[in-house]
Design a protein around this motif. Structure first.
Motif, PDB file in Angstrom:
ATOM      1  N   ILE A 226      -1.990  19.434  56.328  1.00 54.03           N
ATOM      2  CA  ILE A 226      -3.308  19.419  56.967  1.00 54.03           C
ATOM      3  C   ILE A 226      -4.327  19.185  55.854  1.00 54.03           C
ATOM      4  O   ILE A 226      -4.586  20.078  55.040  1.00 54.03           O
ATOM      5  N   PRO A 227      -4.874  17.969  55.765  1.00 50.05           N
ATOM      6  CA  PRO A 227      -5.790  17.669  54.662  1.00 50.05           C
ATOM      7  C   PRO A 227      -7.192  18.195  54.922  1.00 50.05           C
ATOM      8  O   PRO A 227      -7.544  18.538  56.057  1.00 50.05           O
ATOM      9  N   LYS A 228      -7.986  18.247  53.868  1.00 45.16           N
ATOM     10  CA  LYS A 228      -9.412  18.423  54.061  1.00 45.16           C
ATOM     11  C   LYS A 228      -9.842  17.233  54.906  1.00 45.16           C
ATOM     12  O   LYS A 228      -9.325  16.128  54.735  1.00 45.16           O
ATOM     13  N   GLN A 229     -10.783  17.435  55.837  1.00 45.59           N
ATOM     14  CA  GLN A 229     -11.099  16.379  56.779  1.00 45.59           C
ATOM     15  C   GLN A 229     -12.450  16.580  57.424  1.00 45.59           C
ATOM     16  O   GLN A 229     -13.007  17.673  57.387  1.00 45.59           O
ATOM     17  N   GLU A 230     -12.929  15.492  57.997  1.00 44.29           N
ATOM     18  CA  GLU A 230     -14.147  15.524  58.782  1.00 44.29           C
ATOM     19  C   GLU A 230     -13.810  14.949  60.145  1.00 44.29           C
ATOM     20  O   GLU A 230     -13.245  13.865  60.244  1.00 44.29           O
ATOM     21  N   GLY A 231     -14.149  15.700  61.196  1.00 43.81           N
ATOM     22  CA  GLY A 231     -13.821  15.249  62.537  1.00 43.81           C
ATOM     23  C   GLY A 231     -15.044  15.176  63.426  1.00 43.81           C
ATOM     24  O   GLY A 231     -16.014  15.907  63.235  1.00 43.81           O
ATOM     25  N   THR A 232     -14.973  14.257  64.383  1.00 46.99           N
ATOM     26  CA  THR A 232     -15.964  14.168  65.452  1.00 46.99           C
ATOM     27  C   THR A 232     -15.188  14.301  66.758  1.00 46.99           C
ATOM     28  O   THR A 232     -13.971  14.496  66.752  1.00 46.99           O
ATOM     29  N   ALA A 233     -15.858  14.123  67.881  1.00 46.94           N
ATOM     30  CA  ALA A 233     -15.181  14.191  69.178  1.00 46.94           C
ATOM     31  C   ALA A 233     -14.207  13.030  69.369  1.00 46.94           C
ATOM     32  O   ALA A 233     -13.284  13.121  70.179  1.00 46.94           O
ATOM     33  N   HIS A 234     -14.396  11.940  68.601  1.00 51.34           N
ATOM     34  CA  HIS A 234     -13.588  10.747  68.831  1.00 51.34           C
ATOM     35  C   HIS A 234     -12.918  10.186  67.582  1.00 51.34           C
ATOM     36  O   HIS A 234     -12.333   9.107  67.625  1.00 51.34           O
ATOM     37  N   SER A 235     -13.003  10.901  66.457  1.00 49.97           N
ATOM     38  CA  SER A 235     -12.347  10.407  65.244  1.00 49.97           C
ATOM     39  C   SER A 235     -12.135  11.553  64.264  1.00 49.97           C
ATOM     40  O   SER A 235     -12.742  12.614  64.385  1.00 49.97           O
ATOM     41  N   CYS A 236     -11.273  11.300  63.308  1.00 52.27           N
ATOM     42  CA  CYS A 236     -11.001  12.265  62.254  1.00 52.27           C
ATOM     43  C   CYS A 236     -10.669  11.485  60.994  1.00 52.27           C
ATOM     44  O   CYS A 236      -9.927  10.505  61.043  1.00 52.27           O
ATOM     45  N   GLN A 237     -11.230  11.916  59.877  1.00 52.84           N
ATOM     46  CA  GLN A 237     -11.010  11.215  58.613  1.00 52.84           C
ATOM     47  C   GLN A 237     -10.581  12.224  57.554  1.00 52.84           C
ATOM     48  O   GLN A 237     -11.284  13.191  57.296  1.00 52.84           O
ATOM     49  N   ALA A 238      -9.419  11.996  56.954  1.00 58.44           N
ATOM     50  CA  ALA A 238      -8.954  12.843  55.853  1.00 58.44           C
ATOM     51  C   ALA A 238      -9.823  12.566  54.630  1.00 58.44           C
ATOM     52  O   ALA A 238     -10.258  11.437  54.408  1.00 58.44           O
TER      53      ALA A 238
END
Length: 180
Positions: free
Chosen positions: A47-59
């Protein structure tokens, strides 16, 4: 080639994603696998550090992911992510992410966990080859967009048939998120 994974992996990932899911934010993870006797065994969920929205996720801090894979001599056998309020499918952004995994490892899979989908709570997908791989190889767009049809008229992606579930397959969770 065959991919084996624990029957518990998706459920344990969903538990780790529970807070984000309740806040309508996507969560992603990477599947690390060992290879022996013609089979990829998913032994690590990163499980990487990440930024998520309702429709995407970016490691983010992807070097940490590669360090874990390298230290344990694992292959990047694919990825898993949530669609907290959508159905179970691969979006155009997901297709590009999956393309990068299949370029590295043709057997790589994308697992989508969609807890609000009334027809199925998860799916395991891969790009068709050559059809979907050719479409993505030639696409330079980013963000959400449509893709051209494959030259053979087939689908861009398909449900995987080479993933098998083992009840006793052990796997490790490496949670790289801060405070985890």
């Amino acid at each position: 080639m065959c991919v084996l994974q624990s029957v518990r992996l998706t459920d344990e990932f969903m538990e780790l994603a529970k807070e984000n899911t309740s806040n309508n934010l996507e969560t992603c993870g990477i599947l690390g696998a060992s290879f022996r006797d013609g089979t990829y065994y998913v032994t690590t969920l990163i499980i990487p550090k990440q930024e998520g929205t309702a429709h995407s996720c970016q490691a983010s801090n992807e070097e940490e992911i590669h360090a874990v894979l390298s230290e344990q001599s694992l292959y990047p056998a694919g990825w898993i992510h949530t669609h907290p309020s959508q159905t179970c499918f691969l979006s155009s952004i997901d297709l590009h992410t999956q393309f990068s995994y299949q370029v590295m490892l043709p057997e790589a899979v994308a697992i989508v966990a969609a807890p609000t989908d009334p027809t199925r709570s998860y799916g395991i997908f891969r790009l068709t080859d050559p059809g979907g791989m050719d479409v993505l190889r030639e696409c330079s767009e980013s963000g959400f967009h449509t893709h051209r049809e494959t030259t053979d008229g087939g689908p861009i992606y398909e449900t995987c048939t080479n993933v098998h579930f083992k009840p006793n397959l052990r796997f490790e969770i490496v949670d790289l998120r801060s405070g985890a």
